[in-house]
Design a protein around this motif. Sequence first.
Motif, PDB file in Angstrom:
ATOM      1  N   ARG A   1       0.835  -1.216   0.000  1.00 41.13           N
ATOM      2  CA  ARG A   1       0.000   0.000   0.000  1.00 41.13           C
ATOM      3  C   ARG A   1       0.865   1.260   0.000  1.00 41.13           C
ATOM      4  O   ARG A   1       0.520   2.243  -0.642  1.00 41.13           O
TER       5      ARG A   1
ATOM      6  N   VAL B   1       2.126   1.746  -3.493  1.00 41.25           N
ATOM      7  CA  VAL B   1       1.059   2.256  -4.366  1.00 41.25           C
ATOM      8  C   VAL B   1       0.784   3.723  -4.070  1.00 41.25           C
ATOM      9  O   VAL B   1       0.522   4.503  -4.986  1.00 41.25           O
ATOM     10  N   GLN B   2       0.857   4.135  -2.815  1.00 38.40           N
ATOM     11  CA  GLN B   2       0.681   5.557  -2.483  1.00 38.40           C
ATOM     12  C   GLN B   2       1.775   6.401  -3.130  1.00 38.40           C
ATOM     13  O   GLN B   2       1.503   7.492  -3.650  1.00 38.40           O
TER      14      GLN B   2
ATOM     15  N   VAL C   1       3.437   5.587  -5.853  1.00 38.83           N
ATOM     16  CA  VAL C   1       3.161   5.561  -7.292  1.00 38.83           C
ATOM     17  C   VAL C   1       2.041   6.528  -7.636  1.00 38.83           C
ATOM     18  O   VAL C   1       2.133   7.289  -8.602  1.00 38.83           O
ATOM     19  N   ASP C   2       0.975   6.522  -6.828  1.00 38.40           N
ATOM     20  CA  ASP C   2      -0.130   7.470  -7.041  1.00 38.40           C
ATOM     21  C   ASP C   2       0.358   8.908  -6.982  1.00 38.40           C
ATOM     22  O   ASP C   2       0.025   9.736  -7.825  1.00 38.40           O
TER      23      ASP C   2
ATOM     24  N   ALA D   1       0.120   1.195 -12.910  1.00 48.29           N
ATOM     25  CA  ALA D   1       0.463   0.454 -11.690  1.00 48.29           C
ATOM     26  C   ALA D   1      -0.583   0.694 -10.604  1.00 48.29           C
ATOM     27  O   ALA D   1      -1.027  -0.254  -9.936  1.00 48.29           O
ATOM     28  N   ALA D   2      -0.988   1.935 -10.414  1.00 46.42           N
ATOM     29  CA  ALA D   2      -1.998   2.240  -9.396  1.00 46.42           C
ATOM     30  C   ALA D   2      -3.342   1.618  -9.768  1.00 46.42           C
ATOM     31  O   ALA D   2      -4.046   1.084  -8.904  1.00 46.42           O
TER      32      ALA D   2
ATOM     33  N   TYR E   1      -3.385  -2.113  -9.037  1.00 42.08           N
ATOM     34  CA  TYR E   1      -3.521  -2.444  -7.623  1.00 42.08           C
ATOM     35  C   TYR E   1      -4.990  -2.414  -7.187  1.00 42.08           C
ATOM     36  O   TYR E   1      -5.467  -3.303  -6.500  1.00 42.08           O
ATOM     37  N   ARG E   2      -5.705  -1.380  -7.623  1.00 42.09           N
ATOM     38  CA  ARG E   2      -7.096  -1.217  -7.215  1.00 42.09           C
ATOM     39  C   ARG E   2      -8.092  -1.885  -8.162  1.00 42.09           C
ATOM     40  O   ARG E   2      -9.291  -1.790  -7.932  1.00 42.09           O
TER      41      ARG E   2
ATOM     42  N   CYS F   1       4.269  -1.756 -11.708  1.00 47.33           N
ATOM     43  CA  CYS F   1       2.995  -2.390 -12.069  1.00 47.33           C
ATOM     44  C   CYS F   1       3.138  -3.907 -12.001  1.00 47.33           C
ATOM     45  O   CYS F   1       2.257  -4.598 -11.467  1.00 47.33           O
TER      46      CYS F   1
ATOM     47  N   VAL G   1       3.161  -4.994  -8.397  1.00 49.49           N
ATOM     48  CA  VAL G   1       1.809  -4.950  -7.832  1.00 49.49           C
ATOM     49  C   VAL G   1       0.986  -6.146  -8.313  1.00 49.49           C
ATOM     50  O   VAL G   1       0.261  -6.778  -7.531  1.00 49.49           O
TER      51      VAL G   1
ATOM     52  N   ARG H   1      -0.763  -9.088  -6.179  1.00 51.29           N
ATOM     53  CA  ARG H   1      -2.207  -9.416  -6.292  1.00 51.29           C
ATOM     54  C   ARG H   1      -2.395 -10.908  -6.564  1.00 51.29           C
ATOM     55  O   ARG H   1      -3.296 -11.538  -6.011  1.00 51.29           O
TER      56      ARG H   1
END
Length: 167
Positions: free
Chosen positions: A9, A12-13, A15-16, A64-65, A68-69, A144, A147, A151
Amino acid sequence: MNKGEAALRRVVQIVDGAAAVFLAVITILTFAAVIMRYVLQMPFPGSFDVSRLLLGVAIFWGIAAAAYRKDHIQVDLFWQILPPAGRRILDVFSDIVFAIFMAAMAWMLFWQVDRVRLSRQTTFELAIPIWPFYGIAWLGIGLCLLVLVARILRGFVTPLGDPAEHS
């Protein structure tokens, strides 16, 4: 939430945040170029080239983000009618296919970064080397892939019905 999930997480934060910064820079460059051209009657050298290169970077980091979601484009007509176990299998299968595609893309982009670096290509007006933009884009695709692997692993180890499976 375990340590691995917390670390993922955080990645990903980051990356965001990076994708948002890249888009903000593109927006600022475009706005400044328009103001300089139409208000001040002056060109803004290099703004188009840098914006174009940063757009590719932002897209690759955004992938990539989204991966993840699971915010990427998907058709879920078939998925909706499956039982939870079938959904899990389909989710893991789609993540594996996506990861294979991203691995191939990362591999090809890795070599493209080297080719562009060796060619010493630069932007037209400011002579900025373009290989660092390609390298940053490659890093986004690599993240990506990381991630997606996370997953896939989570899909294999998370029990059915666990709330973590939907995040």
